[in-house]
Design a protein around this motif. Structure first.
Motif, PDB file in Angstrom:
ATOM      1  N   LYS A 134       0.830  -1.207   0.000  1.00  0.00           N
ATOM      2  CA  LYS A 134       0.000   0.000   0.000  1.00  0.00           C
ATOM      3  C   LYS A 134       0.864   1.256   0.000  1.00  0.00           C
ATOM      4  N   ARG A 135       1.985   1.196   0.698  1.00  0.00           N
ATOM      5  CA  ARG A 135       2.887   2.354   0.701  1.00  0.00           C
ATOM      6  C   ARG A 135       3.440   2.597  -0.696  1.00  0.00           C
ATOM      7  N   GLN A 136       3.813   1.509  -1.380  1.00  0.00           N
ATOM      8  CA  GLN A 136       4.305   1.626  -2.748  1.00  0.00           C
ATOM      9  C   GLN A 136       3.226   2.202  -3.669  1.00  0.00           C
ATOM     10  N   ALA A 137       1.990   1.772  -3.445  1.00  0.00           N
ATOM     11  CA  ALA A 137       0.873   2.279  -4.250  1.00  0.00           C
ATOM     12  C   ALA A 137       0.681   3.772  -4.044  1.00  0.00           C
ATOM     13  N   ARG A 138       0.711   4.201  -2.796  1.00  0.00           N
ATOM     14  CA  ARG A 138       0.544   5.641  -2.502  1.00  0.00           C
ATOM     15  C   ARG A 138       1.669   6.448  -3.116  1.00  0.00           C
ATOM     16  N   SER A 139       2.873   5.894  -3.086  1.00  0.00           N
ATOM     17  CA  SER A 139       4.028   6.588  -3.661  1.00  0.00           C
ATOM     18  C   SER A 139       3.874   6.740  -5.178  1.00  0.00           C
ATOM     19  N   ALA A 140       3.387   5.676  -5.831  1.00  0.00           N
ATOM     20  CA  ALA A 140       3.191   5.729  -7.289  1.00  0.00           C
ATOM     21  C   ALA A 140       2.080   6.705  -7.672  1.00  0.00           C
ATOM     22  N   LEU A 141       1.067   6.809  -6.817  1.00  0.00           N
ATOM     23  CA  LEU A 141      -0.082   7.675  -7.112  1.00  0.00           C
ATOM     24  C   LEU A 141       0.170   9.145  -6.778  1.00  0.00           C
ATOM     25  N   MET A 142       1.156   9.396  -5.942  1.00  0.00           N
ATOM     26  CA  MET A 142       1.394  10.761  -5.464  1.00  0.00           C
ATOM     27  C   MET A 142       1.600  11.745  -6.621  1.00  0.00           C
ATOM     28  N   GLY A 143       0.745  12.739  -6.670  1.00  0.00           N
ATOM     29  CA  GLY A 143       0.847  13.769  -7.696  1.00  0.00           C
ATOM     30  C   GLY A 143       0.279  13.366  -9.045  1.00  0.00           C
ATOM     31  N   ARG A 144      -0.180  12.104  -9.164  1.00  0.00           N
ATOM     32  CA  ARG A 144      -0.696  11.631 -10.459  1.00  0.00           C
ATOM     33  C   ARG A 144      -2.034  10.901 -10.296  1.00  0.00           C
ATOM     34  N   TYR A 145      -2.702  11.176  -9.204  1.00  0.00           N
ATOM     35  CA  TYR A 145      -3.936  10.457  -8.880  1.00  0.00           C
ATOM     36  C   TYR A 145      -5.037  10.677  -9.911  1.00  0.00           C
ATOM     37  N   THR A 146      -5.057  11.862 -10.511  1.00  0.00           N
ATOM     38  CA  THR A 146      -6.173  12.192 -11.416  1.00  0.00           C
ATOM     39  C   THR A 146      -6.215  11.300 -12.662  1.00  0.00           C
ATOM     40  N   ILE A 198     -10.882  -2.379 -18.169  1.00  0.00           N
ATOM     41  CA  ILE A 198     -10.117  -2.679 -16.948  1.00  0.00           C
ATOM     42  C   ILE A 198      -8.644  -2.906 -17.283  1.00  0.00           C
ATOM     43  N   CYS A 199      -8.383  -3.598 -18.391  1.00  0.00           N
ATOM     44  CA  CYS A 199      -6.989  -3.796 -18.806  1.00  0.00           C
ATOM     45  C   CYS A 199      -6.325  -2.457 -19.134  1.00  0.00           C
ATOM     46  N   GLY A 200      -7.099  -1.550 -19.709  1.00  0.00           N
ATOM     47  CA  GLY A 200      -6.569  -0.212 -19.963  1.00  0.00           C
ATOM     48  C   GLY A 200      -6.204   0.499 -18.676  1.00  0.00           C
ATOM     49  N   GLN A 201      -7.058   0.372 -17.667  1.00  0.00           N
ATOM     50  CA  GLN A 201      -6.763   0.961 -16.360  1.00  0.00           C
ATOM     51  C   GLN A 201      -5.498   0.354 -15.758  1.00  0.00           C
ATOM     52  N   LEU A 202      -5.391  -0.972 -15.841  1.00  0.00           N
ATOM     53  CA  LEU A 202      -4.225  -1.647 -15.260  1.00  0.00           C
ATOM     54  C   LEU A 202      -2.941  -1.280 -15.994  1.00  0.00           C
ATOM     55  N   PHE A 203      -3.038  -1.024 -17.302  1.00  0.00           N
ATOM     56  CA  PHE A 203      -1.865  -0.583 -18.064  1.00  0.00           C
ATOM     57  C   PHE A 203      -1.357   0.748 -17.514  1.00  0.00           C
ATOM     58  N   ILE A 204      -2.291   1.629 -17.183  1.00  0.00           N
ATOM     59  CA  ILE A 204      -1.937   2.919 -16.576  1.00  0.00           C
ATOM     60  C   ILE A 204      -1.237   2.697 -15.243  1.00  0.00           C
ATOM     61  N   HIS A 205      -1.790   1.800 -14.426  1.00  0.00           N
ATOM     62  CA  HIS A 205      -1.200   1.530 -13.111  1.00  0.00           C
ATOM     63  C   HIS A 205       0.189   0.894 -13.224  1.00  0.00           C
ATOM     64  N   ARG A 230       6.045   1.711 -12.523  1.00  0.00           N
ATOM     65  CA  ARG A 230       7.407   1.641 -13.074  1.00  0.00           C
ATOM     66  C   ARG A 230       8.004   3.018 -13.333  1.00  0.00           C
ATOM     67  N   GLY A 231       7.267   4.062 -12.931  1.00  0.00           N
ATOM     68  CA  GLY A 231       7.773   5.422 -13.099  1.00  0.00           C
ATOM     69  C   GLY A 231       7.723   5.911 -14.533  1.00  0.00           C
TER      70      GLY A 231
END
Length: 241
Positions: A9-21, A72-79, A84-85
């Protein structure tokens, strides 16, 4: 090495930081399109629907659910890109409609067929219970549905990585995608179940916001599941499978 849910979850929050939209918008687009596609068929069922209308509505719901898997696969591609930065784009939610969507739809259909095969006994007992109108048969139907839940969960978690693998391995055959997911999830189903369970409270609170909270919770959960997949791929040596 198993990374704890807290760290994922910490890794997820770090990846989402500033790019949540970006993942939030992708999820919203998916929901709006699916709801819009379902709307006319839901209207059919509101005022004394005929058998034909019920059948059409049911078929439409099935087709739309398979198509939503492509979103959903499109969403996961974004994630995956965010984890991976890499650069992520909202429009990637439509990406797999032009990249072998048939593989994603076929995967969803096969999992649905497996799940349906498991539920046939429970469905049969339920129909019999409704016709007999007997309390003992109702109790039996409830018991069978509870028992049926176990193999349904096993199927769901065994092939829970299919979408990630379909994205990562665009030239892989469906049979091998299923084999890879089985291999990677061997001994990991309980871990993923616990990870999903950790979001239960958040999802419950979303009902108080009439579902608006899902715009934040679903991207967070998906990013966490992406971290789980990447950790598992590294742990299992997915590249060498």
């Amino acid at each position: 090495m198993n990374i704890p849910a807290k760290e994922l979850k910490r890794q997820a929050r770090s990846a989402l930081m500033g790019r949540y939209t970006k993942p939030m918008t992708a999820y919203a687009i998916t929901q709006l399109i699916v709801m819009g596609a379902n709307f006319p068929f839901e209207l059919m069922l509101k005022s004394n629907p005929t058998i034909l209308q019920m059948v059409l509505s049911g078929l439409a719901a099935i087709i739309i659910s398979f198509l939503s898997g492509v979103f959903i696969c499109g969403q996961l591609f974004i994630h995956l890109n965010m984890a991976r930065g890499k650069q992520a784009h909202r429009t990637d939610v439509f990406r797999f409609f032009t990249r072998r969507p048939d593989r994603i739809i076929l995967s969803g259909m096969l999992i649905t067929c497996m799940s349906l095969a498991v539920t046939i006994p429970a469905i049969a007992v339920s129909v019999f219970a409704l016709r007999s109108d007997s309390t003992s048969y109702y109790i039996s139907a409830v018991f069978i549905w509870i028992v049926t839940l176990i193999p349904l969960l096993v199927i769901t978690y065994t092939y829970s990585l299919n979408n990630f693998l379909l994205i990562e391995r665009p030239d892989e055959g469906i049979r091998n995608i299923f084999r890879l997911s089985r291999h990677m999830m061997r001994g990991k189903k309980g871990r993923l179940f616990y990870l999903n369970l950790s979001f239960f409270g958040m999802l419950l609170l979303c009902t108080l916001s009439l579902g608006i909270g899902l715009l934040w919770v679903i991207p967070y959960r998906n990013q966490t599941l992406t971290a789980f997949y990447l950790n598992l791929a590294d742990e299992k040596g997915e590249a060498a499978l």
